[in-house]
Design an enzyme around this catalytic site. Structure first.
Site: not given
Length: 322
Positions: A74, A149, A173
């Protein structure tokens, strides 16, 4: 494909690790324009890591536990020498001078870095639509969101553009996009995994965790990234269990609490409710003890989160906008 099936490909000798990894890059080149899961690729790093694993194989040396496994990171987790942008214009040119503890452990374990994945800007979102790089699409239906996210991480695993990814979870997330994309997502216990190198959102809530195709793959990733880290004072100083060894154990007698208020909420989709309750019955049939629990303040959780998280975020992120 899971880790074990990929290992069979490696062990067959039909292709080198470098060749197998480059097949992932070809797939990314084909599908990423539609899904927008990756913000950047790290082909030179991946080639170097792959060559190192191939040398170990050629010399019949012992392989590290994640040898050759293609992994995505990420884009709010620092990777040395690679842009770590948090999907924001503020950091679009920030090249991290150091490696996060979690990703560093993956590379020490033989993992291969494919690239960085898209997210809601500074991890503030639940749909991966607020990225400066544009929205990520759900690979099962590109007209739907992948959640957020960590939507880029979940979408890349679901689309077969990597075998595992790591994301960060503050208020869901990792877990929510994994659910949206039909893969496995885990938020570890706070302190189990070092947060060193994670660009903080809300420090008392943030955790780094795995997104994979199977529970056993998640267990392997979690084992690799867990453990004490002197660079993170909130990291637990406890031994890391072999999570894989527990997966075949019976769950007979394990107590599972079901929070009643979860199922009374007017915003709960009936299909989601039915799916969760069917899973509860599956656990019951396997011998788990199911206990209904009342938690009257449960529905205050969101309001509480929206006090804690923005306060911590404003303190953490002030460094970027003054």
């Amino acid at each position: 494909m899971n880790f074990n099936s990929f290992r069979k490909e490696i062990n067959s000798g039909n292709a080198s690790v470098k060749e197998l990894v480059n097949e992932f890059f070809l797939k990314i080149d084909s599908l990423n324009p539609k899904i927008n899961a990756y913000t950047c690729l790290t082909k030179s790093i991946a080639n170097s890591q792959s060559e190192n694993i191939d040398k170990l194989i050629t010399n019949n040396q012992k392989l590290p536990p994640l040898a050759g496994i293609p992994i995505a990171i990420k884009d709010n987790i620092c990777t040395k020498g690679v842009v770590t942008s948090c999907s924001s214009k503020m950091l679009k040119d920030f090249v991290s001078p150091y490696e996060s503890s979690a990703s560093g452990k993956l590379w020490s374990s033989g993992g291969i870095c494919l690239g960085k994945t898209n997210l809601d800007e500074f991890a503030m979102g639940s749909s991966t639509e607020t990225s400066v790089f544009g929205a990520t699409s759900n690979p099962w239906d590109v007209n739907r969101v992948p959640g957020g996210s960590s939507g880029g991480s979940a979408a890349s695993v679901a689309a077969g553009l990597c075998l595992a990814a790591i994301g960060s979870d503050t208020g869901g997330s990792i877990r929510q996009p994994a659910s949206f994309c039909g893969v496995v997502g885990l938020k570890p216990t706070y302190g189990r995994v070092s947060r060193w190198g994670l660009i903080a959102f809300a420090s008392s809530l943030d955790q780094i965790g795995p997104i994979t195709n199977t529970v056993s793959d998640a267990a392997e990733i979690l084992y690799s990234i867990s453990g004490k880290d002197n660079l993170d004072s909130t990291c637990l100083d406890k031994s890391v269990p072999n999570y894989l060894s527990d997966l075949d154990k019976s769950i007979k007698g394990i107590k599972i609490g079901i929070i009643e208020e979860c199922f009374d909420h007017p915003g709960l989709d009936p299909e989601v409710k039915e799916s969760v309750l069917s899973s509860v019955e599956r656990f019951r049939s396997l011998g788990a003890e199911i206990h209904d629990i009342k938690c009257p303040r449960f529905n205050d959780g969101i309001a509480t989160y929206y006090v804690i998280a923005p306060c911590e975020a404003s303190a953490n992120l002030a460094r970027y906008d003054g």
